[in-house]
Design a protein around this motif. Sequence first.
Motif, PDB file in Angstrom:
ATOM      1  N   SER A   1       9.926  18.703  -2.637  1.00  0.00           N
ATOM      2  CA  SER A   1      10.982  19.613  -2.189  1.00  0.00           C
ATOM      3  C   SER A   1      11.975  18.965  -1.224  1.00  0.00           C
ATOM      4  O   SER A   1      12.982  19.566  -0.876  1.00  0.00           O
ATOM      5  CB  SER A   1      10.366  20.869  -1.572  1.00  0.00           C
ATOM      6  OG  SER A   1       9.490  20.516  -0.529  1.00  0.00           O
TER       7      SER A   1
ATOM      8  N   SER B   1       8.666  25.265  -2.301  1.00  0.00           N
ATOM      9  CA  SER B   1       8.629  25.454  -0.844  1.00  0.00           C
ATOM     10  C   SER B   1       9.333  26.734  -0.425  1.00  0.00           C
ATOM     11  O   SER B   1       9.622  26.934   0.756  1.00  0.00           O
ATOM     12  CB  SER B   1       9.272  24.256  -0.140  1.00  0.00           C
ATOM     13  OG  SER B   1       8.465  23.109  -0.359  1.00  0.00           O
TER      14      SER B   1
ATOM     15  N   GLN C   1       0.116  26.775   2.641  1.00  0.00           N
ATOM     16  CA  GLN C   1       0.586  26.458   3.992  1.00  0.00           C
ATOM     17  C   GLN C   1       0.288  27.577   4.993  1.00  0.00           C
ATOM     18  O   GLN C   1       0.561  28.748   4.731  1.00  0.00           O
ATOM     19  CB  GLN C   1       2.099  26.198   3.936  1.00  0.00           C
ATOM     20  CG  GLN C   1       2.465  25.136   2.887  1.00  0.00           C
ATOM     21  CD  GLN C   1       2.058  23.727   3.288  1.00  0.00           C
ATOM     22  OE1 GLN C   1       2.634  23.177   4.206  1.00  0.00           O
ATOM     23  NE2 GLN C   1       1.074  23.155   2.611  1.00  0.00           N
TER      24      GLN C   1
ATOM     25  N   ASN D   1      10.920  19.970   5.807  1.00  0.00           N
ATOM     26  CA  ASN D   1      12.003  19.983   4.813  1.00  0.00           C
ATOM     27  C   ASN D   1      13.010  21.072   5.188  1.00  0.00           C
ATOM     28  O   ASN D   1      12.810  21.812   6.165  1.00  0.00           O
ATOM     29  CB  ASN D   1      11.461  20.166   3.379  1.00  0.00           C
ATOM     30  CG  ASN D   1      10.821  21.538   3.169  1.00  0.00           C
ATOM     31  OD1 ASN D   1      10.907  22.422   4.016  1.00  0.00           O
ATOM     32  ND2 ASN D   1      10.184  21.707   2.026  1.00  0.00           N
TER      33      ASN D   1
ATOM     34  N   LEU E   1      11.719  24.858   5.168  1.00  0.00           N
ATOM     35  CA  LEU E   1      10.897  25.233   6.324  1.00  0.00           C
ATOM     36  C   LEU E   1      11.776  25.362   7.578  1.00  0.00           C
ATOM     37  O   LEU E   1      11.543  26.230   8.433  1.00  0.00           O
ATOM     38  CB  LEU E   1       9.772  24.209   6.519  1.00  0.00           C
ATOM     39  CG  LEU E   1       8.797  24.444   7.672  1.00  0.00           C
ATOM     40  CD1 LEU E   1       8.273  25.869   7.721  1.00  0.00           C
ATOM     41  CD2 LEU E   1       7.618  23.479   7.571  1.00  0.00           C
TER      42      LEU E   1
ATOM     43  N   TRP F   1       3.163  29.260   0.693  1.00  0.00           N
ATOM     44  CA  TRP F   1       3.641  28.482  -0.458  1.00  0.00           C
ATOM     45  C   TRP F   1       2.720  27.280  -0.668  1.00  0.00           C
ATOM     46  O   TRP F   1       1.902  26.965   0.198  1.00  0.00           O
ATOM     47  CB  TRP F   1       5.110  28.040  -0.317  1.00  0.00           C
ATOM     48  CG  TRP F   1       5.472  27.183   0.864  1.00  0.00           C
ATOM     49  CD1 TRP F   1       5.536  25.828   0.900  1.00  0.00           C
ATOM     50  CD2 TRP F   1       5.869  27.631   2.174  1.00  0.00           C
ATOM     51  NE1 TRP F   1       5.932  25.406   2.159  1.00  0.00           N
ATOM     52  CE2 TRP F   1       6.149  26.486   2.952  1.00  0.00           C
ATOM     53  CE3 TRP F   1       6.015  28.894   2.777  1.00  0.00           C
ATOM     54  CZ2 TRP F   1       6.550  26.558   4.292  1.00  0.00           C
ATOM     55  CZ3 TRP F   1       6.408  28.964   4.114  1.00  0.00           C
ATOM     56  CH2 TRP F   1       6.678  27.801   4.844  1.00  0.00           C
TER      57      TRP F   1
ATOM     58  N   PRO G   1       3.305  23.615  -1.774  1.00  0.00           N
ATOM     59  CA  PRO G   1       4.266  22.558  -2.119  1.00  0.00           C
ATOM     60  C   PRO G   1       3.572  21.329  -2.696  1.00  0.00           C
ATOM     61  O   PRO G   1       2.388  21.120  -2.470  1.00  0.00           O
ATOM     62  CB  PRO G   1       4.903  22.226  -0.770  1.00  0.00           C
ATOM     63  CG  PRO G   1       3.807  22.468   0.219  1.00  0.00           C
ATOM     64  CD  PRO G   1       2.997  23.621  -0.324  1.00  0.00           C
TER      65      PRO G   1
END
Length: 323
Positions: free
Chosen positions: A89, A102, A144, A167, A170, A226, A228
């Motif tokens: 991501s 993500s 997560q 990322n 987030l 999520w 990822p």
Amino acid sequence: MNKLTGILAGAAVAFSVTAAQAQEWNMPTPYSDAVFHTQNIIEFAKDLEEATGGSLKITVHSAGSLFKHADIKNAVRSRQVPIGEFFLSRLANENAAFGLDSLPFLAASYDEAEKLWAAQKPVITELLAEQNLMPLFAVPWPAQGLYTKNEIKTVADLSGLKFRAYNAALEEFATLAGAAPTQVEAPDIPQAFATGQVEAMITSPSTGASSKAWDFVSYYTPINAWVPKNIVVVNKAEFDRLDEETQAAILLAAATAEARGWEMSKAEAAAKTAVMAENGMNIVDPSPELIAGLKEIGAKMLAELETNASPEALAVIEAYQAN
Ligand code: PCA
């Protein structure tokens, strides 16, 4: 030449031909050796060396030691290295299709993650081909969860916290929750907490355990928002110049690594949560209010994405939701 020296000479020729053709590939990866993704890649390299009788050797350079995480994709693209791993991501700034794993609460279980990957794979395979890259395999992190010093009962409790991000998604999620995000690579997490640069984060139990989260936070709340993925890509030109047998060996080892990686990931979630509990962290089920608040943020992010997204991202979402 007697018979024995003849055989030996023949063997030497065969050996030197093999040696001349032997490929030694350097492979940069972002995460440290103890992380299951790295372990899986080390296993992939071993499988491949065995399958090719030693004619393809991959040396894994973990924890961003050969190229920094942010540079790995371009290092493979420009053939500085033939193969590498990165967090998929991270490429969302190139095309939102790369970042869908993500997006909070779009695909939050392994079953959903599998469906999302099935929808994503053909689309990102085409997008990566434009950069002369070919995906070999993708493996998810466990879902997560939230790491904090104090118990978090509602989204409002996140307000003002210095938040570690990995990322853009987030970063946006943390901002919408009222927190203050900073990008920090996984191997740098302990130092970022120790110096007060950050005081909370969202990541998997794997990364929580490998960074010894109990040294700097007391609460783990598995919001499971999520799932990822990391992806391993190879440079297409480097792949194409190999003989067919070696290419087939790579594809087979990659398929094996993908299946093994998903299983490793599933086993990690419980095992690493237990490690955190053993080390004194409070594992707290998220309150319905917290989940409702976080889902609202996720819905906002999805709506925003759908108004601005690339046709490729919309095609992935459509294919995913149709399943
Ligand atoms: N660990 C990596 C990415 C997602 C995860 O679980 C990290 O925190 O950087």
